[in-house]
Design a protein around this motif. Structure first.
Motif, PDB file in Angstrom:
ATOM      1  N   VAL A   1      92.770   4.158   7.236  1.00 15.15           N
ATOM      2  CA  VAL A   1      91.695   5.190   6.981  1.00 15.15           C
ATOM      3  C   VAL A   1      91.967   6.664   7.207  1.00 15.15           C
ATOM      4  N   ASP A   2      91.835   7.398   6.055  1.00 13.81           N
ATOM      5  CA  ASP A   2      92.060   8.840   6.088  1.00 13.81           C
ATOM      6  C   ASP A   2      91.341   9.552   7.045  1.00 13.81           C
ATOM      7  N   LEU A   3      89.860   9.439   6.832  1.00 14.73           N
ATOM      8  CA  LEU A   3      89.052  10.424   7.667  1.00 14.73           C
ATOM      9  C   LEU A   3      87.955   9.206   8.445  1.00 14.73           C
ATOM     10  N   LEU A   4      87.495   9.725   9.706  1.00 16.75           N
ATOM     11  CA  LEU A   4      86.754   8.884  10.372  1.00 16.75           C
ATOM     12  C   LEU A   4      85.808   9.456  11.196  1.00 16.75           C
ATOM     13  N   PHE A   5      84.490   9.119  11.315  1.00 17.07           N
ATOM     14  CA  PHE A   5      83.437   9.580  12.023  1.00 17.07           C
ATOM     15  C   PHE A   5      82.483   8.495  12.880  1.00 17.07           C
ATOM     16  N   VAL A   6      82.307   8.736  14.030  1.00 20.03           N
ATOM     17  CA  VAL A   6      81.931   7.588  14.750  1.00 20.03           C
ATOM     18  C   VAL A   6      80.646   7.927  15.587  1.00 20.03           C
TER      19      VAL A   6
ATOM     20  N   LEU B   1      86.767  17.321  -1.556  1.00 19.58           N
ATOM     21  CA  LEU B   1      88.273  16.788  -1.501  1.00 19.58           C
ATOM     22  C   LEU B   1      88.414  16.094  -2.953  1.00 19.58           C
ATOM     23  N   ASN B   2      87.354  15.471  -3.388  1.00 22.04           N
ATOM     24  CA  ASN B   2      87.487  14.830  -4.658  1.00 22.04           C
ATOM     25  C   ASN B   2      87.783  15.466  -5.881  1.00 22.04           C
ATOM     26  N   GLU B   3      86.962  16.698  -5.622  1.00 27.51           N
ATOM     27  CA  GLU B   3      87.409  17.583  -6.716  1.00 27.51           C
ATOM     28  C   GLU B   3      88.792  18.128  -6.937  1.00 27.51           C
ATOM     29  N   LYS B   4      89.504  18.239  -5.855  1.00 31.40           N
ATOM     30  CA  LYS B   4      90.842  18.577  -5.676  1.00 31.40           C
ATOM     31  C   LYS B   4      91.736  17.568  -5.915  1.00 31.40           C
ATOM     32  N   GLY B   5      91.090  16.279  -6.427  1.00 33.44           N
ATOM     33  CA  GLY B   5      92.246  15.138  -6.656  1.00 33.44           C
ATOM     34  C   GLY B   5      92.436  14.540  -5.576  1.00 33.44           C
ATOM     35  N   LEU B   6      91.962  14.751  -4.467  1.00 31.92           N
ATOM     36  CA  LEU B   6      92.125  13.704  -3.213  1.00 31.92           C
ATOM     37  C   LEU B   6      90.875  12.807  -2.794  1.00 31.92           C
ATOM     38  N   GLU B   7      91.236  11.376  -3.314  1.00 27.76           N
ATOM     39  CA  GLU B   7      90.189  10.384  -3.043  1.00 27.76           C
ATOM     40  C   GLU B   7      90.720   9.389  -1.858  1.00 27.76           C
ATOM     41  N   LEU B   8      90.300  10.547  -0.814  1.00 24.56           N
ATOM     42  CA  LEU B   8      90.494   9.822   0.608  1.00 24.56           C
ATOM     43  C   LEU B   8      89.633   8.749   1.160  1.00 24.56           C
ATOM     44  N   LYS B   9      89.988   7.790   1.692  1.00 23.76           N
ATOM     45  CA  LYS B   9      89.266   6.441   2.453  1.00 23.76           C
ATOM     46  C   LYS B   9      88.518   7.253   3.788  1.00 23.76           C
ATOM     47  N   ILE B  10      87.302   7.081   3.601  1.00 22.02           N
ATOM     48  CA  ILE B  10      86.259   7.461   4.770  1.00 22.02           C
ATOM     49  C   ILE B  10      85.762   6.395   5.544  1.00 22.02           C
ATOM     50  N   ASN B  11      85.855   6.136   6.940  1.00 20.43           N
ATOM     51  CA  ASN B  11      85.069   5.207   7.505  1.00 20.43           C
ATOM     52  C   ASN B  11      83.764   5.819   8.350  1.00 20.43           C
ATOM     53  N   VAL B  12      82.794   5.339   8.380  1.00 25.87           N
ATOM     54  CA  VAL B  12      81.620   5.797   9.176  1.00 25.87           C
ATOM     55  C   VAL B  12      81.156   4.763   9.917  1.00 25.87           C
TER      56      VAL B  12
ATOM     57  N   TYR C   1      89.649   4.066  16.284  1.00 28.77           N
ATOM     58  CA  TYR C   1      90.201   5.184  16.286  1.00 28.77           C
ATOM     59  C   TYR C   1      91.744   5.122  15.650  1.00 28.77           C
ATOM     60  N   HIS C   2      92.445   4.191  16.335  1.00 29.49           N
ATOM     61  CA  HIS C   2      93.685   4.171  16.085  1.00 29.49           C
ATOM     62  C   HIS C   2      93.948   3.814  14.565  1.00 29.49           C
TER      63      HIS C   2
END
Length: 389
Positions: free
Chosen positions: A218-223, A246-257, A287-288
């Motif tokens: 996962v690239d980005l996490l919020f808990v 981030l998507n506009e910059k071409g970075l389609e990162l995986k996010i976990n909420v 987290y890890h």
């Protein structure tokens, strides 16, 4: 010493900040004191959850709040010009039962968590008492009012006013007042607020261990508790503001909420790119499994344990200046500060591209938590203050 602990919710499971705080305080205090736990609840508490507290308590007393009686009580408190939150948790039948229990158990001290529980014991004077504000709830309501449409903004503004007055007033009814951070202490509008003792939360660094070679998917996490308004707004901001940029910059990162009780708004954020995972049994593994912890928190108060837990696990954290005012980590060294979507986006990109900075930040973050946030230290400080009363 026999200490009676009063809580507005049973302190398990640990899906809310108040439960986390008082659970670890009970565990620490129980090492050298006898604990009598009195908890309100609006639902049945399972034997499994009771078993988490039984080894630490001489006795546990549950007091059931009848939901059908809550709304008439709230109306009465509203019409009298009182805090709705205090009214929600104040039941005078339960109050009489708790007073009888006080006279039966004869505690040496009463520890009352949160101002919403103050009405149960504020006029008992033959026993020394602590009120743990934990957070400045009135400030959180004030921030929520500023971000809400009519008529909700009126309701939250009103609640902030009456909570602020109540927080200032109950100060005089207790021998010891505690709070989670210096920032929150300043928000308590009492001329003697400097006498409120700051008792932060800690982190169990053996449980939230540092992963030397994480294999994050996962690239980005919020808990967080995903029905709690500040967390809901943070998740929305992460996905719809930061993620979109981030998507506009071409970075389609995986996010976990991740976190208990995701609200309908949080659930609506789910997509091929965004996972809304709800309650997770192993939060440490969550987290890890993340490269970066992103916490765009603008509405809450208190000290955010999720920030400390991520840092302890060696996950680089990006959060707001407001949030770090309570934590006091060194910006740019132990965590990264961002206060708008462009700053969050830039910080994420730098951490993803600069491996040496990424590794340095996670190592220093772990060391910061080890050196500054120990439950044993803070519970010992609490007990020392209690003994002075």
């Amino acid at each position: 010493m026999k200490i009676m602990v009063l809580t507005s919710r049973f302190p398990y499971p640990l899906e809310k900040g108040d439960k986390l705080r008082v659970f670890h305080q009970i565990v620490g205090l129980a090492k050298s004191n006898e604990i009598v736990l009195c908890s309100l609840t609006d639902h049945e508490v399972s034997e499994e959850h009771l078993d988490q507290l039984r080894p630490h308590c001489a006795s546990i007393h549950l007091f059931r709040l009848s939901k059908w009686l809550i709304y008439p009580r709230l109306l009465r408190w509203f019409l009298r010009g009182n805090s709705i939150q205090v009214g929600y948790f104040t039941n005078y039948v339960i109050r009489r039962k708790i007073r009888k229990l006080v006279f039966k158990e004869k505690p040496d001290h009463i520890y009352c968590q949160l101002v919403r529980m103050a009405e149960y014991v504020r006029d008992i004077f033959h026993v020394s008492k602590t009120i743990d504000y934990m957070d400045a709830f009135s400030k959180g309501m004030e921030r929520r009012a500023s971000d809400s449409p009519f008529p909700l903004n009126y309701i939250f503004k009103r609640e902030s006013k009456y909570l602020r007055e109540y927080e200032a007033k109950v100060f005089y009814d207790f021998d010891l007042c505690t709070i989670i951070s210096e920032q929150d202490r300043e928000y308590i509008r009492n001329p003697y607020n400097d006498q409120i003792k700051v008792i932060p939360n800690g982190v169990n660094t053996s449980e939230f261990f540092f992963e030397s070679n994480p294999k994050a998917s996962v690239d980005l996490l919020f808990v967080g508790n995903m029905s709690y308004y500040p967390n809901v707004k943070a998740a929305e901001y992460l996905v719809q503001k930061i993620g979109a940029q981030l998507n506009e910059k071409g970075l389609e990162l995986k996010i976990n909420v991740a976190g208990a009780s995701p609200s309908p708004l949080v659930q609506s954020l789910a997509s091929n790119q965004v996972e809304v995972s709800g309650w997770v049994d192993d939060i440490v593994a969550t987290y890890h499994n993340a490269k970066i912890f992103v916490a765009p928190l603008f509405h809450g108060s208190g000290l955010q344990n999720k920030i400390l837990e991520a840092m302890a696990c060696g996950v680089p954290v990006i959060t707001t200046t407001q949030t770090n005012n309570a934590i006091k980590a060194k910006p740019g060294e132990e965590l990264v500060l961002a206060d708008n979507e462009q700053e969050f986006t830039d910080a994420i990109i730098r951490l993803l591209e600069d491996e040496s900075y990424f590794m340095e930040l996670r190592t220093k973050a772990r060391k910061f938590v080890e050196q500054n946030y120990s439950w044993d230290v803070f519970v010992s400080a609490l007990l020392d203050e209690i003994k002075k009363t």
